[in-house]
Design a protein around this motif. Structure first.
Motif, PDB file in Angstrom:
ATOM      1  N   THR A   1       0.839  -1.187   0.000  1.00  0.00           N
ATOM      2  CA  THR A   1       0.000   0.000   0.000  1.00  0.00           C
ATOM      3  C   THR A   1       0.879   1.243   0.000  1.00  0.00           C
ATOM      4  O   THR A   1       2.081   1.183   0.287  1.00  0.00           O
ATOM      5  N   ALA A   2       0.275   2.381  -0.303  1.00  0.00           N
ATOM      6  CA  ALA A   2       1.020   3.639  -0.274  1.00  0.00           C
ATOM      7  C   ALA A   2       1.554   3.911   1.128  1.00  0.00           C
ATOM      8  O   ALA A   2       2.663   4.431   1.286  1.00  0.00           O
ATOM      9  N   GLU A   3       0.784   3.547   2.150  1.00  0.00           N
ATOM     10  CA  GLU A   3       1.228   3.758   3.528  1.00  0.00           C
ATOM     11  C   GLU A   3       2.443   2.891   3.845  1.00  0.00           C
ATOM     12  O   GLU A   3       3.383   3.341   4.515  1.00  0.00           O
ATOM     13  N   GLN A   4       2.434   1.653   3.382  1.00  0.00           N
ATOM     14  CA  GLN A   4       3.575   0.771   3.621  1.00  0.00           C
ATOM     15  C   GLN A   4       4.818   1.259   2.887  1.00  0.00           C
ATOM     16  O   GLN A   4       5.925   1.240   3.436  1.00  0.00           O
TER      17      GLN A   4
ATOM     18  N   GLU B   1      12.668  16.959   1.600  1.00  0.00           N
ATOM     19  CA  GLU B   1      12.597  16.255   0.323  1.00  0.00           C
ATOM     20  C   GLU B   1      11.659  15.049   0.424  1.00  0.00           C
ATOM     21  O   GLU B   1      10.853  14.795  -0.483  1.00  0.00           O
ATOM     22  N   ILE B   2      11.794  14.297   1.512  1.00  0.00           N
ATOM     23  CA  ILE B   2      10.978  13.098   1.704  1.00  0.00           C
ATOM     24  C   ILE B   2       9.502  13.455   1.787  1.00  0.00           C
ATOM     25  O   ILE B   2       8.651  12.848   1.116  1.00  0.00           O
ATOM     26  N   GLU B   3       9.174  14.451   2.600  1.00  0.00           N
ATOM     27  CA  GLU B   3       7.775  14.805   2.790  1.00  0.00           C
ATOM     28  C   GLU B   3       7.175  15.375   1.502  1.00  0.00           C
ATOM     29  O   GLU B   3       6.006  15.100   1.181  1.00  0.00           O
ATOM     30  N   GLN B   4       7.946  16.158   0.753  1.00  0.00           N
ATOM     31  CA  GLN B   4       7.441  16.685  -0.513  1.00  0.00           C
ATOM     32  C   GLN B   4       7.231  15.570  -1.537  1.00  0.00           C
ATOM     33  O   GLN B   4       6.264  15.597  -2.306  1.00  0.00           O
ATOM     34  N   PHE B   5       8.109  14.590  -1.540  1.00  0.00           N
ATOM     35  CA  PHE B   5       7.938  13.451  -2.448  1.00  0.00           C
ATOM     36  C   PHE B   5       6.682  12.672  -2.085  1.00  0.00           C
ATOM     37  O   PHE B   5       5.898  12.302  -2.968  1.00  0.00           O
ATOM     38  N   LEU B   6       6.497  12.399  -0.795  1.00  0.00           N
ATOM     39  CA  LEU B   6       5.342  11.606  -0.368  1.00  0.00           C
ATOM     40  C   LEU B   6       4.030  12.375  -0.548  1.00  0.00           C
ATOM     41  O   LEU B   6       2.964  11.741  -0.700  1.00  0.00           O
ATOM     42  N   ALA B   7       4.084  13.699  -0.556  1.00  0.00           N
ATOM     43  CA  ALA B   7       2.872  14.502  -0.694  1.00  0.00           C
ATOM     44  C   ALA B   7       2.525  14.814  -2.145  1.00  0.00           C
ATOM     45  O   ALA B   7       1.510  15.468  -2.404  1.00  0.00           O
ATOM     46  N   ARG B   8       3.316  14.332  -3.073  1.00  0.00           N
ATOM     47  CA  ARG B   8       3.133  14.703  -4.488  1.00  0.00           C
ATOM     48  C   ARG B   8       1.777  14.267  -5.041  1.00  0.00           C
ATOM     49  O   ARG B   8       1.172  13.336  -4.535  1.00  0.00           O
TER      50      ARG B   8
END
Length: 225
Positions: free
Chosen positions: A68-71, A218-225
């Motif tokens: 899943t996206a969460e995993q 960077e990580i949070e912006q990638f995951l929020a895309r």
């Protein structure tokens, strides 16, 4: 154990040993994060490899198309935690790199205070090629902004000799790598610890923390895309 940690006085030896190429699984990421987090300010760490390569990054066998996206987000944060712990480690550390340092392996090397590389070492940042956008904030500490961007965008691999030319690494023969890294760690251990700690906090207005915070962004912006 995929990460062997031993201590001799103030020197802490961290050996990646996950044959054949030190691809990082979740447990190894966790072990790295713990080792960096557990270091005392007066310690000096050496991160090196017992495998054919220094570290080839994420173990792709752990990736599953049905996650899943969460995993997937949890896996990404788990891996990033090791690099962030390296940047925020209270103790200085030396990276001794031979063979390939790819993806997270390159980032761990670039998080070091002192990078020693053998003549056969090379660095790769295939993040965009495998579908992620993170890593630039850490890699440019050692590789510089223009080269980091080129590597990320083109997938180009960079030899240790070029990194040494830029001042990012000391280049040595393969048989001298372990000894040179140990000597560098001993030299650091011989300094007055409070001065070392102050220097690492104040150089570049605490550039280590700046890199860690930028990497988290960077990580949070990638995951929020």
């Amino acid at each position: 154990m995929s990460l062997r940690v031993s201590r001799q006085g103030r020197l802490v030896d961290m050996v990646l040993d996950r044959p054949p190429v030190n691809a990082l699984d979740g447990e190894t990421y966790d072990a790295l994060a713990r080792a960096f987090d557990d270091a005392e300010p007066e310690d000096v760490l050496v991160l090196r490899s017992a495998a054919r390569h220094f570290c080839t990054g994420q173990d792709l066998a752990e990736h599953q198309s049905d996650k899943t996206a969460e995993q997937a987000a949890a896996d990404l944060r788990r891996g990033a935690a090791a690099v962030i712990a390296a940047l925020r480690c209270r103790a200085p550390f030396v990276a001794a790199v031979h063979g390939g340092a790819i993806g997270a392996g390159a980032l761990l090397a670039c998080a070091a205070d002192v990078l020693i590389a053998s003549e056969d070492a090379w660095f790769g940042l295939p993040e965009l090629q495998v579908g992620v956008t993170i890593g630039g904030a850490v890699a440019q500490r050692t590789l510089g902004g223009p080269l980091t961007r080129r590597m990320l965008l083109t997938g180009e691999r960079i030899g240790a000799a070029q990194v040494a030319t830029l001042g990012g690494a000391r280049l040595v023969a393969r048989h001298e790598l372990a000894r040179t890294a140990q000597e560098a760690a001993q030299a650091i251990a011989g300094l007055e610890q409070p001065l070392v700690a102050l220097a690492r906090r104040t150089w570049g207005n605490d550039e280590r923390e700046s890199a860690a915070a930028a990497y988290e962004a960077e990580i949070e912006q990638f995951l929020a895309r």
